[in-house]
Write an enzyme that holds these catalytic residues in place. Structure first.
Site, short mmCIF file in Angstrom:
data_model
loop_
_atom_site.label_atom_id
_atom_site.label_comp_id
_atom_site.label_asym_id
_atom_site.label_seq_id
_atom_site.Cartn_x
_atom_site.Cartn_y
_atom_site.Cartn_z
N ASP A 34 -2.55 -1.97 -3.40
CA ASP A 34 -3.37 -0.76 -3.52
C ASP A 34 -2.70 0.23 -4.47
O ASP A 34 -3.27 1.26 -4.78
CB ASP A 34 -3.56 -0.11 -2.14
CG ASP A 34 -4.50 1.08 -2.18
OD1 ASP A 34 -5.63 0.90 -2.69
OD2 ASP A 34 -4.11 2.18 -1.74
N HIS A 40 -5.65 2.46 -5.41
CA HIS A 40 -5.08 3.54 -4.58
C HIS A 40 -6.16 4.19 -3.71
O HIS A 40 -6.34 5.41 -3.73
CB HIS A 40 -4.38 4.59 -5.46
CG HIS A 40 -3.27 5.30 -4.74
ND1 HIS A 40 -2.06 5.58 -5.32
CD2 HIS A 40 -3.18 5.78 -3.47
CE1 HIS A 40 -1.28 6.21 -4.45
NE2 HIS A 40 -1.94 6.34 -3.32
N GLN A 41 -6.86 3.35 -2.96
CA GLN A 41 -7.95 3.85 -2.13
C GLN A 41 -7.66 3.75 -0.64
O GLN A 41 -8.52 4.05 0.19
CB GLN A 41 -9.26 3.11 -2.45
CG GLN A 41 -9.30 1.68 -1.92
CD GLN A 41 -10.70 1.06 -2.01
OE1 GLN A 41 -11.08 0.55 -3.05
NE2 GLN A 41 -11.44 1.08 -0.93
N THR A 79 0.85 -1.20 0.00
CA THR A 79 0.00 0.00 0.00
C THR A 79 0.89 1.25 0.00
O THR A 79 0.41 2.34 0.33
CB THR A 79 -0.95 0.05 1.22
OG1 THR A 79 -0.16 0.04 2.43
CG2 THR A 79 -1.91 -1.10 1.25
N SER A 80 2.19 1.09 -0.34
CA SER A 80 3.07 2.27 -0.29
C SER A 80 3.13 2.96 -1.65
O SER A 80 2.32 3.85 -1.91
CB SER A 80 4.45 1.89 0.25
OG SER A 80 5.12 0.99 -0.59
N ARG A 81 4.01 2.53 -2.53
CA ARG A 81 4.05 3.05 -3.89
C ARG A 81 4.36 1.89 -4.83
O ARG A 81 5.15 1.00 -4.49
CB ARG A 81 5.12 4.13 -4.05
CG ARG A 81 4.76 5.49 -3.47
CD ARG A 81 3.61 6.17 -4.24
NE ARG A 81 3.26 7.46 -3.67
CZ ARG A 81 2.29 7.66 -2.76
NH1 ARG A 81 1.56 6.64 -2.33
NH2 ARG A 81 2.04 8.87 -2.31
N GLU A 101 0.26 2.95 -12.44
CA GLU A 101 -1.14 3.27 -12.11
C GLU A 101 -1.62 4.59 -12.70
O GLU A 101 -2.83 4.81 -12.84
CB GLU A 101 -1.34 3.29 -10.59
CG GLU A 101 -0.66 4.46 -9.89
CD GLU A 101 -0.92 4.49 -8.39
OE1 GLU A 101 -0.73 3.45 -7.73
OE2 GLU A 101 -1.32 5.55 -7.87
#
Ligand code: NAI
Length: 334
Positions: free
Chosen positions: A258, A295-296, A232-234, A263
């Site tokens: 995420d 990315h939520q 969930t970082s990058r 993206e």
């Protein structure tokens, strides 16, 4: 101050308008991304407000500066998409939102872990079809399992507490260990040891030259067979083609994302009526043991309110003191 706001979605407009209400700033909301082709739309503004997939490279920053822009305010904690060196040379100030809700991201990370482990995504689809068979839905107890956290800043620390609450053994890796976490019993180990010992590995470090493709083929080979990887970082912290190889062989047990390296051309838009052109991403979606959210992780009411209020506070501080409240400087890169 006139501020052009890029990559605006209805929820951005709602929360930023509420935070700016009655104040002196004039916010101009644009839906498109900020990049070399769209930078002219900042004309007339002294500040631009950008999100994670806006492009703030040297060329765009130079163009902004030539248009009279003096402040860039990011609606994010991460600033890997800004050429800070170029901004400093131009005298452009950059502000960010260092902490809006680490809980939002950590809780979403836990949601990915629970969903993957107990196959909630598959169970939901089955039950709606009248299929109540349990084959293929077998999970494991989180209690007693080992979770490896890479990066124990604000989000990593929240995630540590959540997983400790499940009764997990938690290991951490961070070049700057948190004294608070160490005092609380969090055990720091080298990256190789963490990868080799963890049933679940979760990434909470920023994207920097040092963390780019931190999880590559070599790192995946060090992970426990069948382990779960969560990012969930990058996106670019993970080498996605290498992860696909590992998923195909069955070495990597499951994957929760995420964020995704490419993206910018996918997320934050409804593309349901179109073909996905990114074959690597499309391949990821074919695995039953992979879940992707767009990315939520940050996306809670509390976080959006905090992002809007801090963004306005950055603009206020720049106007009154010549510096955003939370300035990002080149020194942060080293
Ligand atoms: P933070 O700055 O509080 O913590 C980052 C931690 O990572 C620090 O302790 C730092 O020492 C550590 N770190 C740096 N290099 C490392 C390395 N090579 N290996 C291991 N650890 C390393 O940042 P915070 O607020 O916890 O956010 C972490 C990241 O999460 C952000 O940089 C951003 O990329 C991402 N993020 C994602 C969101 C989403 O919606 N998916 C929302 C907000 C942040």
């Amino acid at each position: 101050m006139r501020v052009t706001v890029y990559s605006t979605r209805p929820y951005d407009r709602q929360f930023l308008s509420a935070a700016a209400a009655g104040g002196p700033h004039d916010l101009v909301f644009l839906e498109h991304r900020l990049d070399a082709s769209s930078v002219a739309t900042a004309a007339g503004s002294q500040a631009v407000c950008a999100f994670v997939n806006d492009q703030l490279d040297a060329g765009v920053l130079q163009a902004l500066h030539a248009l009279g822009v003096r402040l860039v305010v990011l609606r994010s904690a991460g600033f890997n998409h800004v050429d800070l060196q170029a901004a400093a040379q131009l005298g452009l100030m950059v502000g960010r939102v260092p902490e809006y809700s680490p809980h939002a991201v950590a809780e979403h990370t836990a949601a990915l872990v629970l969903t993957l482990n107990r196959k909630i995504h598959r169970a939901h689809a089955r039950v709606r079809e009248g299929n109540f068979a349990l084959e293929g839905l077998l999970g494991f107890d989180l209690f007693g399992r080992t979770v490896g956290i890479i990066g124990t800043g604000k989000i990593g620390m929240c995630f540590w507490r959540i997983m400790a609450g499940f009764g997990c053994r938690v290991l951490a890796h961070d070049p700057r260990p948190s004294p608070e976490a160490q005092a609380g019993g969090l055990q720091y180990v080298g990256l190789a040891e963490l990868l080799g010992a963890s049933d679940i590995v979760s990434l909470h470090c920023p994207l920097t030259p040092q963390t780019h493709h931190l999880i590559d083929a070599a790192a995946l080979a060090q992970m426990k067979p069948g382990a779960m990887l969560i990012n969930t970082s990058r996106g670019a912290v993970v080498d996605t083609p290498a992860v696909i190889v590992s998923l195909k062989s069955g070495a990597l047990g499951s994957l929760g994302l995420d964020v995704y390296e490419e993206e910018a051309d996918l997320f934050f838009r409804d593309l349901s009526g179109q073909a996905i052109r990114d074959d690597v991403f499309a391949r990821l979606l074919t695995f039953p043991n992979v879940i992707v959210t767009g990315h939520q992780a940050f996306f809670t009411e509390d976080a959006l309110r905090a992002i809007a209020e801090t963004t306005l506070a950055n603009i206020d501080a720049f106007e009154t003191q010549g510096r955003p409240l939370h300035a990002v400087s080149v020194e942060r890169l080293v």
